[in-house]
Design a protein around this motif. Structure first.
Motif, PDB file in Angstrom:
ATOM      1  N   ILE A   1      71.720  21.483   5.309  1.00 50.91           N
ATOM      2  CA  ILE A   1      72.885  22.353   4.646  1.00 50.91           C
ATOM      3  C   ILE A   1      73.471  21.455   3.746  1.00 50.91           C
ATOM      4  CG2 ILE A   1      75.637  22.323   6.116  1.00 50.91           C
ATOM      5  CD1 ILE A   1      74.211  22.678   8.517  1.00 50.91           C
ATOM      6  N   ALA A   2      74.446  21.679   2.770  1.00 50.24           N
ATOM      7  CA  ALA A   2      74.915  21.196   1.860  1.00 50.24           C
ATOM      8  C   ALA A   2      76.058  21.098   1.858  1.00 50.24           C
ATOM      9  CB  ALA A   2      73.878  22.243   0.227  1.00 50.24           C
TER      10      ALA A   2
ATOM     11  N   GLN B   1      78.228  24.812   1.568  1.00 53.40           N
ATOM     12  CA  GLN B   1      76.985  25.741   1.048  1.00 53.40           C
ATOM     13  C   GLN B   1      78.199  26.247  -0.587  1.00 53.40           C
ATOM     14  OE1 GLN B   1      74.836  24.214   1.700  1.00 53.40           O
ATOM     15  NE2 GLN B   1      73.388  26.032   2.828  1.00 53.40           N
ATOM     16  N   ASP B   2      78.540  27.358  -0.685  1.00 55.51           N
ATOM     17  CA  ASP B   2      80.123  27.558  -1.457  1.00 55.51           C
ATOM     18  C   ASP B   2      80.446  27.814  -0.783  1.00 55.51           C
ATOM     19  OD1 ASP B   2      78.739  29.485  -0.300  1.00 55.51           O
ATOM     20  OD2 ASP B   2      77.974  31.037  -1.968  1.00 55.51           O
TER      21      ASP B   2
ATOM     22  N   THR C   1      70.621  28.250  -6.215  1.00 55.92           N
ATOM     23  CA  THR C   1      71.128  27.105  -5.519  1.00 55.92           C
ATOM     24  C   THR C   1      72.581  26.843  -5.319  1.00 55.92           C
ATOM     25  OG1 THR C   1      71.554  26.645  -7.833  1.00 55.92           O
ATOM     26  CG2 THR C   1      69.388  26.164  -6.702  1.00 55.92           C
ATOM     27  N   VAL C   2      72.707  26.051  -4.296  1.00 55.17           N
ATOM     28  CA  VAL C   2      73.909  26.045  -4.306  1.00 55.17           C
ATOM     29  C   VAL C   2      74.994  26.201  -5.297  1.00 55.17           C
ATOM     30  CG1 VAL C   2      75.399  24.161  -2.940  1.00 55.17           C
ATOM     31  CG2 VAL C   2      73.532  24.105  -2.643  1.00 55.17           C
TER      32      VAL C   2
ATOM     33  N   GLU D   1      65.456  23.852   5.060  1.00 49.83           N
ATOM     34  CA  GLU D   1      67.022  23.486   4.156  1.00 49.83           C
ATOM     35  C   GLU D   1      67.700  23.053   4.646  1.00 49.83           C
ATOM     36  OE1 GLU D   1      68.131  24.684   0.331  1.00 49.83           O
ATOM     37  OE2 GLU D   1      66.160  24.803   1.117  1.00 49.83           O
TER      38      GLU D   1
END
Length: 151
Positions: free
Chosen positions: A76-77, A89-90, A54-55, A74
């Motif tokens: 974009i976070a 993402q991260d 996960t992110v 999916e």
């Protein structure tokens, strides 16, 4: 006499040769035990590593009674931590570079789904600033990520 001796001796050697040939005959069975062992090890590895995919930004999300959104790709976070740091993402990025990075990442252009994950202790103004910039850039499919309320 010579014939019986030769046939007896030849028969004895032939019998030994026959036994040797039988011991070197190809096996017709397949031993599946090593394959099962490998598959079980792979299953355990994937079960342990799946939650880690996960992110990677640790966020303490607020809880709501809203239902989960369904989607086929999916999203974009974008994460906003309690100290105001913004991540795609991260990867941490400055707020000023957010739109340029989104344009480079978005595969579906302005129809890309974008989830904003804001820490419950984060400044509401920072989260709204991030969402406002995303919306002003032309992205219309923006969602807020929360945890399901317990009880």
């Amino acid at each position: 006499m010579g014939m019986s001796t030769g046939s007896a001796g030849g028969g004895g050697r032939g019998a030994r040769r026959g036994r040797r040939r039988r011991s070197h005959a190809p096996m017709s069975e397949i031993n599946v035990t090593p394959m099962v062992d490998v598959m079980l090890v792979l299953l355990i590895i994937f079960m342990v590593s799946a939650p880690l995919l996960t992110v990677g930004v640790p966020i303490d999300l607020p809880e709501t009674r809203a239902k989960a959104m369904e989607g086929d790709t999916e999203p974009i976070a974008i994460s906003v931590k309690a100290d105001g740091a913004v991540y795609i993402q991260d990867t941490e990025i400055p707020v000023d570079e957010l739109i340029a990075k989104l344009g480079a990442i978005a595969e579906n252009g302005y129809n890309e789904r974008i989830y904003v994950r804001g820490d419950q202790d984060a400044d509401y103004g920072v989260i709204m600033k991030v969402m406002g910039r995303i919306n002003a850039a032309g992205y219309k499919r923006i969602g807020l990520v929360t945890l399901e309320e317990q009880g």
